[in-house]
Design an enzyme around this catalytic site. Structure first.
Site, PDB file in Angstrom:
ATOM      1  N   GLY A  12       0.911  -1.193  -0.131  1.00 30.66           N
ATOM      2  CA  GLY A  12      -0.082  -0.081  -0.045  1.00 30.66           C
ATOM      3  C   GLY A  12       0.911   1.146   0.005  1.00 30.66           C
ATOM      4  O   GLY A  12       1.970   1.186   0.434  1.00 30.66           O
ATOM      5  N   GLY A  14       0.372   5.797   0.197  1.00 31.87           N
ATOM      6  CA  GLY A  14      -0.681   6.869   0.590  1.00 31.87           C
ATOM      7  C   GLY A  14       0.459   8.120   0.699  1.00 31.87           C
ATOM      8  O   GLY A  14       1.647   8.332   0.587  1.00 31.87           O
ATOM      9  N   GLY A  17       3.304   7.898   3.050  1.00 33.49           N
ATOM     10  CA  GLY A  17       4.429   6.890   3.034  1.00 33.49           C
ATOM     11  C   GLY A  17       3.917   5.627   2.425  1.00 33.49           C
ATOM     12  O   GLY A  17       2.899   5.708   1.778  1.00 33.49           O
ATOM     13  N   VAL A  19       3.455   1.219   2.821  1.00 35.25           N
ATOM     14  CA  VAL A  19       3.414   0.272   3.835  1.00 35.25           C
ATOM     15  C   VAL A  19       3.897  -1.126   3.225  1.00 35.25           C
ATOM     16  O   VAL A  19       3.875  -1.286   1.918  1.00 35.25           O
ATOM     17  CB  VAL A  19       1.769  -0.088   4.290  1.00 35.25           C
ATOM     18  CG1 VAL A  19       1.533  -1.210   5.162  1.00 35.25           C
ATOM     19  CG2 VAL A  19       1.209   1.127   4.540  1.00 35.25           C
ATOM     20  N   ASP A 131      -9.611  10.244  10.801  1.00 40.51           N
ATOM     21  CA  ASP A 131      -9.728   9.767   9.475  1.00 40.51           C
ATOM     22  C   ASP A 131     -10.234   8.607   9.292  1.00 40.51           C
ATOM     23  O   ASP A 131      -9.783   7.483   8.704  1.00 40.51           O
ATOM     24  CB  ASP A 131      -8.279   9.771   8.802  1.00 40.51           C
ATOM     25  CG  ASP A 131      -8.330   9.718   7.262  1.00 40.51           C
ATOM     26  OD1 ASP A 131      -9.357  10.265   6.641  1.00 40.51           O
ATOM     27  OD2 ASP A 131      -7.490   9.123   6.590  1.00 40.51           O
TER      28      ASP A 131
END
Length: 486
Positions: A12, A14, A17, A19, A131
């Site tokens: 992942g 975003g 940064g 993952v 979030d």
């Protein structure tokens, strides 16, 4: 990092940064490792962000709750900061919605109970999530364990800072009104986002989702939510959670009391059929069903000019830290380019296929931010231009939708319309919207292109500093030329 944790694969990416799925070589277990991006405006800003990340990581590491992702370790390598977390097998709620469609009220209520339990623990420790959205909710493979993940925004934002490097932080569809308007935040803000997330589980999208960011933020601030038709027994609690006034929202105990009978309905006793006399029904009493008390604020809303400043902040394009999928669930729509793989026929060199049903070839070296499975942002290395491609189910006339958004924007002093007109794109009817605005004393220019094809609406947008216009428009034109509906 390499002394203990071995990075296996990227799962992942975003705004904050990347993952990784990794192996803990000492304890012989799989973990999720989040490589944090904490670049600041200057050295002092970067230092402040690093301290916030470390402070939040320590606060989250003290949490030991089955519905909150566990933080195991923090590795500080100077220029890079790594947060080591529990790897959650399973999928995000966003992935489930994309692959299986909307959930039933019963399934939604069970997810809601897990999230309320997580928020009880988080808020008790003085931490706000800020979030909550489908991409940050993970469900285990058996569907029983629900985990709230990714506290990245909590680490880099305080109550007075809505934007990061001049850009909106977070997902507008799931932001509480007080967060959008810059008012004080608290636990009710997370509960509002919970309500929007549960609505999305029932409908497949946020109740405030609109075709443009501008229209979405206007809906959050001023419009009543579009509750899903399937909400049924959850309608009352969802309406209460989405009250504009934080003080009118129910507390976690009230939310749990409303969700529990839907998640775990009492068994209906089986009776032997008996003959009954059918007769006309008695008149119904003129009493409505009980509802959770909701008191909408009649004061304290933003002026139109202030709203425009905020929504134009959002339209400047924003990295979304929440889309990191911090606990190890692969990011929907994030398809890393693999060297040596063949390119689908008809696509330009460097093209990426996105989960939103389109392919495009963004510039190399730009930062990729996955807002949702169907909305992808790219930001230039110097931060002077952003490119956005997105898709959604076609809903209504695009020109009418954008005209309404444009009228709302016109009320602000920092907005200047250049054109809003019909055109065409690859033989499809299209709309182009071009405008200028000022954010924090800095001038920006926006150019949006929207069109409908195969029952879906698509947008190819850019925001750039006017002084870079010639180069920015060349990049934008190249991206448009390579955009392909799949």
């Amino acid at each position: 990092m390499a002394e203990r944790y071995r990075l296996v694969e990227s799962i992942g990416q975003g705004g904050m940064g990347r993952v990784w799925r990794a192996a803990d070589e000492i304890l012989d277990r799989e973990v999720a490792v989040k490589e944090m991006r904490i670049d600041g405006l200057d050295a002092e800003d970067a230092r402040t962000r690093r301290e916030r990340v470390l402070r939040e990581a320590r606060a989250t590491a003290r949490l030991d709750h089955p519905n909150v992702v566990r933080v195991y370790d923090v590795v500080d390598e100077g220029e890079r900061l790594w947060i080591v977390m529990e790897l959650i097998p399973g999928r995000s709620l966003e992935q489930i919605m994309t692959e299986q469609g909307p959930l039933s009220p019963r399934e939604t209520a069970r997810i809601g109970l897990g999230l309320v339990a997580a928020l009880r623990e988080v808020h008790a420790r003085g931490v706000l999530h800020r979030d909550i959205k489908p991409g940050n909710v993970l469900a285990g493979p058996d569907g029983r364990r629900v985990v709230l993940t990714d506290f990245g925004i909590a680490a880099i934002q305080d109550a007075k800072a809505l934007t990061m490097v001049g850009m909106l932080v977070g997902s507008p569809d799931y932001m509480a009104p007080e967060r959008v308007s810059g008012r004080p935040q608290g636990p009710p803000s997370d509960l509002w986002s919970l309500g929007a997330t549960l609505c999305a589980a029932l409908a497949g999208h946020s109740p405030f989702s609109r075709d443009t960011t501008l229209a979405t933020l206007h809906a959050v601030l001023y419009e009543e939510p579009r509750l899903p038709h399937s909400a049924g027994p959850l309608s009352d609690v969802l309406s209460a959670l989405l009250a504009k006034d934080p003080a009118a929202r129910p507390d976690p105990a009230a939310v749990e009391a409303a969700l529990h009978p839907v998640a775990f309905p009492a068994p209906t006793p089986t009776l032997e059929p008996t003959p009954v006399l059918i007769r006309p029904p008695d008149p119904r009493p003129a009493t409505g069903r009980p509802r959770l008390q909701v008191f909408l604020a009649a004061a304290g809303v933003l002026t139109a000019a202030a709203l425009t400043a905020i929504v134009l902040t959002a339209t400047s394009g924003t990295p979304d830290p929440g889309d990191d999928r911090a606990a190890g669930s692969p990011a929907t729509g994030a398809h890393p380019t693999v060297e040596g793989t063949s390119r689908p026929p008809g696509l330009p060199p460097g093209a990426r296929r996105e989960a939103g049903g389109f392919a495009w070839a963004p510039p190399e070296g730009w930062r990729r931010d996955v807002k949702t499975a169907a909305e992808i942002h790219y930001t230039s290395p110097d931060g002077t231009q952003e490119l956005v491609a997105k898709s959604a189910l076609a809903r209504g006339d695009l020109m009418e939708t954008w005209r309404t958004s444009e009228q709302n924007a016109h009320q602000g002093r920092d907005y200047r319309k250049i054109r809003l007109e019909e055109t065409e794109f690859r033989g499809h009817p299209a709309v182009v919207w071009e405008y200028a605005f000022t954010l924090g004393g800095v001038d920006w220019h926006a150019r949006l292109l929207g069109f409908t094809a195969k029952g879906k609406s698509y947008q190819i947008n850019t925001w750039y500093r006017p002084r870079t216009e010639a180069a920015a428009l060349r990049v934008y034109d190249d991206v448009k030329q390579g955009f392909t509906v799949l």
